[in-house]
Structures are given as structure tokens and as C-alpha cells.
Write a protein that holds these residues in place. Structure first.
Motif, PDB file in Angstrom:
ATOM      1  N   ASP A  30       0.834  -1.194   0.000  1.00 52.24           N
ATOM      2  CA  ASP A  30       0.000   0.000   0.000  1.00 52.24           C
ATOM      3  C   ASP A  30       0.877   1.254   0.000  1.00 52.24           C
ATOM      4  O   ASP A  30       1.737   1.428   0.861  1.00 52.24           O
ATOM      5  CB  ASP A  30      -0.898  -0.026   1.240  1.00 52.24           C
ATOM      6  N   VAL A  32       0.190   4.351   0.739  1.00 50.72           N
ATOM      7  CA  VAL A  32       0.014   5.191   1.923  1.00 50.72           C
ATOM      8  C   VAL A  32       0.827   4.637   3.098  1.00 50.72           C
ATOM      9  O   VAL A  32       1.480   5.392   3.816  1.00 50.72           O
ATOM     10  CB  VAL A  32      -1.486   5.303   2.298  1.00 50.72           C
ATOM     11  N   THR A  36       3.840   6.517   4.944  1.00 46.08           N
ATOM     12  CA  THR A  36       3.656   6.808   6.358  1.00 46.08           C
ATOM     13  C   THR A  36       4.686   6.091   7.220  1.00 46.08           C
ATOM     14  O   THR A  36       5.413   6.722   7.979  1.00 46.08           O
ATOM     15  CB  THR A  36       2.232   6.409   6.806  1.00 46.08           C
TER      16      THR A  36
END
Length: 108
Positions: A30, A32, A36
């Protein structure tokens, strides 16, 4: 003597924390999570540690604050490593972090 060794291990543990977060983040599929965990969290962690946790910091947290922060940072890194990379690396890292934190705060 033990405290000196523990301080050296602590420094290596701090570096390992950043490295493991970067590896864990970039192991995710992913985007994101990659950004992050792999970029933002390590950068914020370095800034936070330097400001509030470093031995020579002017804004160093009191002992209880450092213990709680270490539990959150080292525990969170262990969890991210466990979920996104290998279980073995997470268990080894978490064990070393736990032992070093106990030595750091229980031996004067």
C-alpha cells in the motif's frame, strides 16, 4: 560497566528502530503505508527523539515520560516489523529493546 554496554546497545537500537521502520514501510504493498511507515514516521521519530529523549537535550522528558515513550516507540517498531516483515526480526528486536530499557532505567 554494564551501563556503558547498555548505552552502546541503546545507540544501535535507535539506529535499528529507524532502519526497521523504513524496511517495514517499504515492504507494504500500500502506497500510503509505504509513505507513512517508511518515510514520515522515521523522520518524525528522529526529530522527536533528538528533541525530547536525547541525554543532552534541553527539553528532555522526565523518566516516566521517557519510559512511556520508549514503550510506544520500541513496541510500535516491533509491531510494524512483525506485521510487515519477518516475525523473527520483530521478536529479536523487541527482546533487545525490552532488556535494554530495563537496564537503562533500573540500574543507576
Amino acid at each position: 560497566m554494564i551501563k556503558t554496554i547498555a548505552d552502546g546497545i541503546r545507540f544501535l537500537l535507535e539506529i535499528a528502530t529507524v532502519v526497521l521502520l523504513i524496511i517495514a514501510g517499504f515492504n507494504s504493498s500500500d502506497l500510503v503505508v509505504k509513505l507513512t511507515v517508511g518515510v514520515i514516521v522515521p523522520v518524525l521519530g528522529i526529530l522527536f527523539w533528538g528533541r525530547f529523549m536525547a541525554p543532552m537535550s534541553l527539553h528532555r522528558l522526565p523518566t516516566i515520560g521517557r519510559v512511556i515513550t520508549e514503550i510506544l516507540i520500541f513496541g510500535g517498531t516491533s509491531l510494524a516489523t512483525y506485521l510487515l516483515t519477518t516475525h523473527k526480526a520483530a521478536l529479536i528486536y523487541g527482546s533487545i529493546a525490552l532488556i535494554d530499557t530495563l537496564i537503562e532505567h533500573l540500574i543507576p
